[in-house]
Write an enzyme that holds these catalytic residues in place. Sequence first.
Site, short mmCIF file in Angstrom:
data_model
loop_
_atom_site.label_atom_id
_atom_site.label_comp_id
_atom_site.label_asym_id
_atom_site.label_seq_id
_atom_site.Cartn_x
_atom_site.Cartn_y
_atom_site.Cartn_z
N MET A 1 17.05 64.49 21.96
CA MET A 1 17.86 63.50 22.67
C MET A 1 18.67 62.61 21.73
SD MET A 1 17.57 64.42 25.64
CE MET A 1 16.55 65.32 26.80
N HIS B 1 20.94 73.12 27.79
CA HIS B 1 21.20 72.00 28.69
C HIS B 1 20.86 72.43 30.12
CE1 HIS B 1 22.99 68.31 30.07
NE2 HIS B 1 23.63 69.01 31.00
C1 GAR Z 1 14.98 70.59 28.94
O1 GAR Z 1 15.17 70.63 30.34
C2 GAR Z 1 16.32 70.65 28.23
O2 GAR Z 1 17.24 71.49 28.86
C3 GAR Z 1 16.74 69.20 28.30
O3 GAR Z 1 15.57 68.49 28.03
C4 GAR Z 1 14.46 69.23 28.51
C5 GAR Z 1 13.45 69.36 27.39
O4 GAR Z 1 12.29 69.96 27.86
N1 GAR Z 1 17.79 68.90 27.38
C6 GAR Z 1 18.81 68.09 27.65
O5 GAR Z 1 18.91 67.49 28.69
C7 GAR Z 1 19.84 67.96 26.54
N2 GAR Z 1 21.05 67.43 27.05
P1 GAR Z 1 11.27 70.59 26.86
O6 GAR Z 1 10.95 69.48 25.83
O7 GAR Z 1 10.07 70.93 27.69
O8 GAR Z 1 11.90 71.77 26.21
#
Ligand code: GAR
Length: 202
Positions: A92, A111
């Site tokens: 993030m 994403h």
């Molecule tokens: C996931 O849904 C990913 O796509 C999103 O954060 C989550 C992380 O989950 N990323 C974003 O929103 C980036 N803009 P995870 O830690 O279980 O992989």
Amino acid sequence: MTGKTKVAVLLSGRGSNFVALAEACARGEVPAEIVVVVSNRTDAPGLERARERGIPVTPIPGKGVPREVHEARVLAALQGAGAEWVCLAGYMRLLSEGFIASFRHRILNIHPALLPSFPGLEAQHQAWAYGVKVSGCTVHLVDAGCDTGPIVLQRAVPVLDDDTAESLADRILEQEHIAYPAALRLLLTRPWHVDGRRVLFT
Ligand code: GAR
């Protein structure tokens, strides 16, 4: 020499996409090995999931640290691990032009929406609240914008009438876990190039 590409994963949270990548590598579906997991949050659950798998972790706290200092530390960790590619998995933070130039066209992000719709935070909620009938996920090369780099692969997810933002997010996540290893596999096993905004496989 393993013949495997050395990949670093950057994450900030639970790390389920990291696990999907790690398991696909372990099964031999992606010719890569994850050499380090870096997190800007020392308490990210994803770090524990990496430790459980014997993958080296490097927490590099980002809070209150100037961006250039933080990025220099991250870059040093990646170079120290010999990383050739970088996969952002729920990382993030935006990366600077300088950082991206160090891994030109070798940084990937996932994403949870069909870009260019709904970039930024809480994309699944944004899509659900807007009332779209189809959403999904996007794997893209990273540039200095927020979720703006050239698209490698997308998977669509229908939005159901009785969906909540959470149920939609859960079904998108299932597709993320398929899309991310598939995109990395494509990039590591097929010839490709970037033509403007388009990633073309030949
Ligand atoms: C996931 O849904 C990913 O796509 C999103 O954060 C989550 C992380 O989950 N990323 C974003 O929103 C980036 N803009 P995870 O830690 O279980 O992989």
